[in-house]
Write a protein that holds these residues in place. Structure first.
Motif, PDB file in Angstrom:
ATOM      1  N   LEU A  64       0.818  -1.210   0.000  1.00 13.92           N
ATOM      2  CA  LEU A  64       0.000   0.000   0.000  1.00 13.92           C
ATOM      3  C   LEU A  64       0.855   1.266   0.000  1.00 13.92           C
ATOM      4  N   ILE A  65       2.041   1.189   0.562  1.00 13.32           N
ATOM      5  CA  ILE A  65       2.934   2.351   0.585  1.00 13.32           C
ATOM      6  C   ILE A  65       3.662   2.491  -0.755  1.00 13.32           C
ATOM      7  N   GLU A  66       4.177   1.413  -1.327  1.00 10.29           N
ATOM      8  CA  GLU A  66       5.035   1.475  -2.507  1.00 10.29           C
ATOM      9  C   GLU A  66       4.280   1.569  -3.830  1.00 10.29           C
ATOM     10  N   ILE A  67       3.129   0.952  -3.965  1.00 14.59           N
ATOM     11  CA  ILE A  67       2.408   0.972  -5.242  1.00 14.59           C
ATOM     12  C   ILE A  67       2.061   2.392  -5.687  1.00 14.59           C
ATOM     13  N   PRO A  68       1.560   3.279  -4.815  1.00 14.05           N
ATOM     14  CA  PRO A  68       1.308   4.649  -5.284  1.00 14.05           C
ATOM     15  C   PRO A  68       2.581   5.372  -5.739  1.00 14.05           C
ATOM     16  N   LYS A  69       3.698   5.106  -5.071  1.00 14.02           N
ATOM     17  CA  LYS A  69       4.962   5.732  -5.478  1.00 14.02           C
ATOM     18  C   LYS A  69       5.363   5.273  -6.877  1.00 14.02           C
ATOM     19  N   SER A  97       3.390   4.073  -9.318  1.00 13.97           N
ATOM     20  CA  SER A  97       2.496   4.599 -10.352  1.00 13.97           C
ATOM     21  C   SER A  97       2.730   6.088 -10.563  1.00 13.97           C
ATOM     22  N   GLU A  98       3.086   6.816  -9.504  1.00 16.19           N
ATOM     23  CA  GLU A  98       3.405   8.240  -9.630  1.00 16.19           C
ATOM     24  C   GLU A  98       4.677   8.432 -10.454  1.00 16.19           C
ATOM     25  N   GLN A  99       5.664   7.580 -10.238  1.00 13.87           N
ATOM     26  CA  GLN A  99       6.917   7.654 -10.993  1.00 13.87           C
ATOM     27  C   GLN A  99       6.673   7.351 -12.464  1.00 13.87           C
ATOM     28  N   GLN A 100       5.857   6.346 -12.770  1.00 17.77           N
ATOM     29  CA  GLN A 100       5.549   6.016 -14.158  1.00 17.77           C
ATOM     30  C   GLN A 100       4.815   7.159 -14.832  1.00 17.77           C
ATOM     31  N   THR A 101       3.888   7.815 -14.134  1.00 21.72           N
ATOM     32  CA  THR A 101       3.139   8.924 -14.703  1.00 21.72           C
ATOM     33  C   THR A 101       4.069  10.081 -15.038  1.00 21.72           C
TER      34      THR A 101
END
Length: 136
Positions: A27-32, A34-38
């Motif tokens: 839950l902590i790493e997945i948003p990071k 996806s934000e990096q890919q965006t």
């Protein structure tokens, strides 16, 4: 394998804690991620066109600086040509995250080809040697 209901309470708690830790980490790493890919998808040209200044020194096999060596760099499109000064020095700008092929040409010397990759070797002056052509 035993039925999970028959496992001791201590083992159930250990597996529960491991599972909980994995869920929290996800839950902590997945948003990071996806934000990096965006951000990478929104600025692909900026990353590709970021130029880095590279210093090159061209010398003979006796370590004497070579003047007027033609330095051709090929990335996209037509090659860009620069010439070394009296100290065998030339500066070029290359894209930060790509392999760039350079060709060194001087009359009386063998043509030499090198590849520069800033990911492997970022901030230093590169010295390249040219060997004299053997008389025929």
């Amino acid at each position: 394998m035993q039925n999970i209901k028959d496992w001791p309470l201590f083992i159930k708690i250990c597996f529960g804690l491991i599972f909980l830790a994995l869920v929290v980490a996800g839950l902590i790493e997945i948003p990071k991620l996806s934000e990096q890919q965006t951000s990478e998808q929104s600025n692909p040209k900026q990353a590709a066109t970021e130029l880095v200044n590279v210093d090159i020194i061209v010398v003979s096999d006796t370590a004497k600086p070579l003047e007027n060596v033609e330095v051709r760099l090929v990335s996209k499109g037509a090659p860009e040509v620069r010439k070394t000064n009296t100290d065998g020095f030339v500066q070029i700008d290359i894209p930060a995250r790509r392999d760039i092929e350079i060709t060194l040409i001087k009359e009386g010397f063998k043509t030499a080809r090198y590849t520069i990759n800033l990911n492997n070797d970022p901030n230093r002056t590169r010295t390249y040697y040219l060997k004299p052509q053997k008389p025929k």
